[in-house]
Design a protein around this motif. Structure first.
Motif, mmCIF file in Angstrom:
data_model
loop_
_atom_site.group_PDB
_atom_site.id
_atom_site.type_symbol
_atom_site.label_atom_id
_atom_site.label_comp_id
_atom_site.label_asym_id
_atom_site.label_seq_id
_atom_site.Cartn_x
_atom_site.Cartn_y
_atom_site.Cartn_z
ATOM 1 N N GLY A 186 0.772 -1.231 0.000
ATOM 2 C CA GLY A 186 0.000 0.000 0.000
ATOM 3 C C GLY A 186 0.800 1.274 0.000
ATOM 4 N N SER A 187 2.111 1.183 -0.215
ATOM 5 C CA SER A 187 2.970 2.362 -0.157
ATOM 6 C C SER A 187 4.085 2.278 -1.190
ATOM 7 C CB SER A 187 3.571 2.524 1.246
ATOM 8 O OG SER A 187 2.577 2.686 2.240
ATOM 9 N N VAL A 188 4.806 3.378 -1.302
ATOM 10 C CA VAL A 188 6.026 3.429 -2.092
ATOM 11 C C VAL A 188 7.183 3.586 -1.115
ATOM 12 C CG1 VAL A 188 7.285 4.668 -3.890
ATOM 13 C CG2 VAL A 188 4.793 4.452 -4.034
ATOM 14 N N TRP A 189 8.250 2.812 -1.316
ATOM 15 C CA TRP A 189 9.368 2.763 -0.377
ATOM 16 C C TRP A 189 10.642 3.195 -1.080
ATOM 17 C CZ3 TRP A 189 7.804 1.414 4.522
ATOM 18 C CH2 TRP A 189 6.518 0.827 4.614
ATOM 19 N N VAL A 190 11.436 3.994 -0.400
ATOM 20 C CA VAL A 190 12.632 4.571 -1.005
ATOM 21 C C VAL A 190 13.820 4.363 -0.078
ATOM 22 C CG1 VAL A 190 13.678 6.631 -2.001
ATOM 23 C CG2 VAL A 190 11.189 6.336 -2.093
ATOM 24 N N ALA A 191 14.904 3.776 -0.604
ATOM 25 C CA ALA A 191 16.149 3.646 0.138
ATOM 26 C C ALA A 191 17.070 4.787 -0.255
ATOM 27 C CB ALA A 191 16.815 2.307 -0.166
ATOM 28 N N SER A 192 17.492 5.581 0.727
ATOM 29 C CA SER A 192 18.370 6.722 0.471
ATOM 30 C C SER A 192 19.770 6.393 0.957
ATOM 31 C CB SER A 192 17.824 7.970 1.156
ATOM 32 O OG SER A 192 16.583 8.347 0.577
ATOM 33 N N GLU A 193 20.690 6.356 0.019
ATOM 34 C CA GLU A 193 22.025 5.826 0.274
ATOM 35 C C GLU A 193 22.818 6.647 1.287
ATOM 36 O OE1 GLU A 193 25.619 4.062 -2.538
ATOM 37 O OE2 GLU A 193 24.006 5.263 -3.411
ATOM 38 N N CYS A 194 22.826 7.958 1.129
ATOM 39 C CA CYS A 194 23.626 8.792 2.025
ATOM 40 C C CYS A 194 22.898 9.136 3.321
ATOM 41 C CB CYS A 194 24.064 10.072 1.320
ATOM 42 S SG CYS A 194 25.486 9.824 0.243
ATOM 43 N N ALA A 195 21.577 9.213 3.273
ATOM 44 C CA ALA A 195 20.813 9.478 4.495
ATOM 45 C C ALA A 195 20.802 8.267 5.419
ATOM 46 C CB ALA A 195 19.386 9.888 4.151
ATOM 47 N N GLY A 196 21.022 7.064 4.851
ATOM 48 C CA GLY A 196 20.968 5.847 5.658
ATOM 49 C C GLY A 196 19.562 5.518 6.109
ATOM 50 N N THR A 197 18.572 5.825 5.260
ATOM 51 C CA THR A 197 17.169 5.688 5.662
ATOM 52 C C THR A 197 16.346 4.956 4.611
ATOM 53 O OG1 THR A 197 16.576 7.820 4.649
ATOM 54 C CG2 THR A 197 17.239 7.831 6.977
ATOM 55 N N LEU A 215 18.429 3.410 9.320
ATOM 56 C CA LEU A 215 19.203 2.171 9.268
ATOM 57 C C LEU A 215 20.680 2.394 9.566
ATOM 58 C CD1 LEU A 215 17.824 0.369 6.064
ATOM 59 C CD2 LEU A 215 17.022 0.197 8.413
ATOM 60 N N GLY A 216 21.234 3.478 9.049
ATOM 61 C CA GLY A 216 22.663 3.681 9.126
ATOM 62 C C GLY A 216 23.358 3.061 7.922
ATOM 63 N N TYR A 217 24.654 3.291 7.831
ATOM 64 C CA TYR A 217 25.445 2.850 6.685
ATOM 65 C C TYR A 217 24.772 3.346 5.392
ATOM 66 C CZ TYR A 217 28.309 0.191 9.891
ATOM 67 O OH TYR A 217 29.145 -0.167 10.916
ATOM 68 N N HIS A 218 24.761 2.496 4.338
ATOM 69 C CA HIS A 218 24.293 2.982 3.042
ATOM 70 C C HIS A 218 23.311 2.000 2.406
ATOM 71 C CE1 HIS A 218 27.255 6.140 3.379
ATOM 72 N NE2 HIS A 218 28.192 5.234 3.585
ATOM 73 N N PRO A 219 22.008 2.179 2.640
ATOM 74 C CA PRO A 219 21.004 1.335 1.985
ATOM 75 C C PRO A 219 21.064 1.542 0.473
ATOM 76 C CG PRO A 219 20.042 2.620 3.780
ATOM 77 C CD PRO A 219 21.393 3.185 3.527
ATOM 78 N N PHE A 220 21.160 0.451 -0.278
ATOM 79 C CA PHE A 220 21.382 0.562 -1.718
ATOM 80 C C PHE A 220 20.273 -0.061 -2.551
ATOM 81 C CE2 PHE A 220 23.712 -0.675 -5.676
ATOM 82 C CZ PHE A 220 24.040 0.605 -6.097
ATOM 83 N N VAL A 221 19.720 -1.180 -2.110
ATOM 84 C CA VAL A 221 18.648 -1.858 -2.833
ATOM 85 C C VAL A 221 17.591 -2.311 -1.842
ATOM 86 C CG1 VAL A 221 19.958 -2.611 -4.852
ATOM 87 C CG2 VAL A 221 20.032 -3.977 -2.765
ATOM 88 N N LEU A 222 16.367 -2.499 -2.326
ATOM 89 C CA LEU A 222 15.314 -2.994 -1.445
ATOM 90 C C LEU A 222 14.232 -3.696 -2.241
ATOM 91 C CD1 LEU A 222 12.384 -1.224 -1.272
ATOM 92 C CD2 LEU A 222 13.950 0.517 -0.466
ATOM 93 N N ALA A 223 13.502 -4.568 -1.552
ATOM 94 C CA ALA A 223 12.331 -5.239 -2.098
ATOM 95 C C ALA A 223 11.301 -5.340 -0.985
ATOM 96 C CB ALA A 223 12.687 -6.626 -2.631
ATOM 97 N N VAL A 224 10.037 -5.381 -1.358
ATOM 98 C CA VAL A 224 8.949 -5.357 -0.385
ATOM 99 C C VAL A 224 7.969 -6.490 -0.668
ATOM 100 C CG1 VAL A 224 7.010 -4.005 0.516
ATOM 101 C CG2 VAL A 224 9.149 -2.861 -0.076
#
Length: 353
Positions: free
Chosen positions: A298-309, A326-335
């Motif tokens: 029911g949503s759109v999800w975005v991984a932000s690499e430099c924000a760590g979120t 999250l911290g570090y660098h989130p790069f890819v995601l699946a839901v």
């Protein structure tokens, strides 16, 4: 960041019991041409959140927004795909293909497939795995057998274009779509799945990068990176292409809620596009350096690499309604299945924050 490099993005954009926050039972099995490690993640009763580490899949409960597990994978996860009951991750630095069984919690790491490119689910039974070094894309059954066959592998496979340095994949419209950056520019190939054969090839410019590809609303959508700053639409019925100007450094694309969603890395935004007209419906500010976008639950999800979120966008209001640190660098995601799976890296892919 001023744009992509010739070695492109990495190509390219979910237990009967919960994965554990505590003890890990580890068994190593040496195989012919591959080492597989099966890990049983046991659930420990604790209020402490798991510690996020680089080179891992972070499992987030979407209802609570809490991190519930951290699963080690190979170095620099660059693609994640959900295939039925399994979550697959490809790690471009060491070619590891990791499979997580969401019912049992078992984890298998395999070096057999040289998973240095993108992934694409074909239904709930198999996943296509790109190998840049081997110059091919291979269909892998989701159960991921732990023993190599006695003879040569019989899995379906297709060749990548010559001199491919990166490849993004998706499946849709009865076809496998490959966006491959080569020494001569971007090559987009459409392969019919049954029977397996190449249907069409599109050759684009030297500075077009197939950073991400998705299929929906009768078309394949390809994020062309920078300096193109555009989204390519390939009509599945007519084969016609249309280049849609968007923001700076289109790095990921997803489809859903009657729209196409594009992560614009240098603008720190996600752009919502009408799939029929190609017009922008809304531009939404997100965390610094959005590297991946996914649609689900029911949503759109975005991984932000430099924000760590990871940001959650409500498609009804076009607003960010939750931000998960999250911290570090989130790069890819699946839901899927009530969870987000996020691949976390130690360093940013290109440039600095």
């Amino acid at each position: 960041m001023s744009g992509n490099t010739p070695a492109t993005r990495g190509w390219l954009h979910r237990p009967t019991r919960a994965f554990g926050k505590g003890a890990v039972a580890l068994a190593g099995v040496a195989l012919v041409g591959v080492v597989a490690v099966t890990t049983a993640w046991t659930s420990a009763r604790t209020d402490a959140a798991p510690t996020v580490v680089p080179g891992s899949l972070v499992k987030i409960d979407l209802e609570s927004g809490k991190i519930v597990d951290v699963v080690p994978v190979g170095r620099d996860p660059a693609a994640i795909e959900i295939v039925g009951r399994y979550v697959f991750a490809a790690s471009e630095d060491d070619g590891t293909l990791t499979r997580v069984d969401t019912r049992t919690g078992a984890v298998v790491n395999s070096g057999k497939y040289d998973a240095t490119g993108g992934l694409a689910a074909e239904g709930a039974k198999r996943v296509w795995v790109a190998s840049i070094g081997r110059g091919q894309v291979t269909a892998v059954d989701a159960p991921l057998p732990l023993l190599d066959p006695a003879g040569p592998p019989s899995s379906p496979r297709v060749p990548l274009p010559r001199d491919t340095s990166g490849a993004s994949l998706t499946v849709g419209g009865g076809a496998l779509w490959i966006a491959a950056h080569t020494a001569k520019g971007l090559v987009v190939e459409r392969w019919r799945l049954h029977p397996l054969r190449r249907q069409r090839t599109y050759r684009l410019g030297l500075y077009d990068y197939g950073n991400s590809v998705a299929f929906g609303y009768g078309a394949a959508w390809i994020a062309l990176g920078a300096p193109a700053n555009a989204l390519l639409r390939v009509d599945a019925r007519t084969g016609r292409t249309k280049r849609i100007p968007v923001g700076r450094f289109t790095d990921a694309v997803a489809v859903g809620f009657g729209s196409v969603w594009v992560a614009e890395k240098e603008d720190d935004t996600v752009r919502r596009i009408d799939p029929v007209t190609g017009r922008t419906r809304r531009v939404i500010a997100v965390g610094h350096l959005p590297a991946e976008v996914a649609v689900g639950q029911g949503s759109v999800w975005v991984a932000s690499e430099c924000a760590g979120t990871v940001s959650r966008i409500d498609p009804a209001t076009n607003r960010v309604v939750r931000t998960i640190e999250l911290g570090y660098h989130p790069f890819v995601l699946a839901v899927g299945g009530g969870f987000a799976w996020v691949g976390v890296r130690k360093n940013v892919y290109f440039g600095t924050c």
